[in-house]
Design an enzyme around this catalytic site. Structure first.
Site, short mmCIF file in Angstrom:
data_model
loop_
_atom_site.label_atom_id
_atom_site.label_comp_id
_atom_site.label_asym_id
_atom_site.label_seq_id
_atom_site.Cartn_x
_atom_site.Cartn_y
_atom_site.Cartn_z
CG ASP A 1 -2.32 -0.78 1.32
OD1 ASP A 1 -2.87 -1.41 0.60
OD2 ASP A 1 -2.67 -1.45 1.81
CB CYS A 2 3.47 2.11 2.05
SG CYS A 2 4.60 1.00 2.94
CE1 TYR A 3 8.66 3.77 0.21
CE2 TYR A 3 8.25 1.28 1.70
CZ TYR A 3 9.39 2.49 1.10
OH TYR A 3 9.70 3.39 2.42
#
Length: 404
Positions: free
Chosen positions: A139-141
């Site tokens: 989700d963050c990368y």
């Protein structure tokens, strides 16, 4: 009268320090005597240049848009496998890393492997490097694939990080079998037809400070054409190795772990190297200054090739089977003469290391000290010594449990 490193550094900054290479100091001392030389000379410079397989580099590329996490996926640099089991865009490449091709298939003149050592050389040379990454996405990368050219001038960090360099003496490799063999010590012909060695001998740093009295953790060094530091004893550091009366080890002994900013280094002193039938490595240039604090330290720097003996090992059987058997011991003076006498048989010799490049490094370090662009550092902690309980052991093999 003893000197201190602070006093020597003051002379360096004033342009008054007397600096000689490990080759120059020998005839000078013979002419002027030990006591007078110890008073006059402030620093002796050493140098070595040769294949050092336990070398590598770590880099941080910076984030693309959208962001990616290399760790957990696969990554290559110019087709060579790198390691990215870290956070986000940190990665590391070792000198011996290879593409998926099998290097053992290349056993003919002209055959050439391109590996991690060559990637490091190309990076330092300022060439563009092709990076290909396949990630799993989070989700963050969220990004899952990246194909891009990277260049050292655009990287956030590029650091040489070598686990084992500057071996204090090493084996002479021969082959007693009836077939040519391909080793990290080069091609060894059948029936003792050649002998290969790899050391700068009397110019080599740790052979000029055999008991690590001035070389330790925190020592500033010439590394790959720039400046670096010793960060610890290298892997397989073995201060318990047997020694002669003057302290010179008669087999592989001390090693160094070193690091430095790759952006300040030169490809002349970091050279990707292909060893036919074995794989790749990185030839590394290292120079270490020896501060002449007293007569004892000066005495150690007077070591000559005739005083240094290396063990002759059969790489067809004794080395791979780890038998510990030694066929004989020969001096570096004999090795450099072009042939050795092994039990009455004369065998031609060849060096994997470059003596001329080692001399160049020692001389360049001398000039850097004389023009005050290089000063000495006090060690933060000594390297492990004999009797410290620090020694090398073989692998204690234990069978895996059936349900492992």
């Amino acid at each position: 009268m003893c000197k201190t490193i602070a006093e020597i550094n003051a002379k360096i900054k004033e342009g008054k320090a007397v600096v000689m290479t490990a080759e120059e100091i020998i005839p000078y001392t013979k002419e002027h005597g030990l006591k007078n030389t110890a008073k006059t000379v402030d620093v002796v410079t050493t140098g070595t240049f040769g294949p050092m397989c336990s070398s590598g580099a770590y880099i941080n590329t910076g984030q693309p848009k959208p962001k990616i996490k290399f760790g957990g996926g696969t990554i290559t640099l110019n087709g060579v496998q790198a390691y990215a089991g870290f956070a986000a865009v940190d990665l590391m490449i070792g000198a011996g890393a290879l593409p998926l091709d099998d290097p053992r298939n290349r056993r003919h003149p002209g055959d050439f492997d391109y590996g991690g050592g060559h990637v490091i050389e190309d990076l330092v040379s300022g060439k563009d490097i092709a990076l290909v990454s396949h990630a799993y996405g989070t989700d963050c990368y969220p990004r899952k694939e990246l194909q891009a050219l990277i260049n050292i001038k655009d990287l956030n960090q590029a650091v040489l990080c070598n686990f084992r360099n500057g071996y204090q003496n090493y084996n002479v490799a021969v082959n007693k079998s009836g077939e040519t063999i391909y080793t990290y010590m080069g091609i060894l012909k059948a029936y003792l037809a050649n002998a290969n060695y790899c050391s700068a001998g009397a110019l080599s740093p740790l052979l000029n400070d055999p008991y690590y009295k001035t070389i330790g953790i925190g020592t500033r060094i010439f590394l790959g054409g720039g400046q670096g530091y010793i960060v610890s004893a290298g892997t397989q550091h073995n201060p318990e190795a047997p020694r002669t009366e003057n302290g010179v080890p008669t087999s592989g002994a001390g090693t160094l772990a070193v690091t430095g900013d790759l952006k300040n280094m030169k490809s002349r002193y970091l050279v990707g190297t292909s060893i036919i039938g074995y794989g790749t490595t990185l030839s590394v240039g290292i120079g270490i200054p020896i501060p002449i604090l007293d007569e004892e330290i000066l005495q150690y720097t007077l070591v000559e090739d005739k005083d240094i003996y290396a063990p002759v090992i059969d790489y067809s059987e004794d080395y791979p089977l780890n038998t510990g058997k030694v066929l004989g011991n020969v001096s570096y003076a004999d090795l450099r003469s072009g042939k050795i006498n092994l039990n009455g048989r004369f065998i031609p010799t060849a060096a994997l290391s470059s003596l001329s490049r080692a001399r160049e490094i020692a001389d360049e370090l001398r000039r850097s000290i004389q023009n005050a662009s290089f000063t000495l550092t006090e060690m933060l902690e000594p390297l492990p010594q004999a009797g410290s309980g620090y020694s090398v052991h073989g692998l204690k093999e234990r069978p895996l449990e059936e349900d492992f």
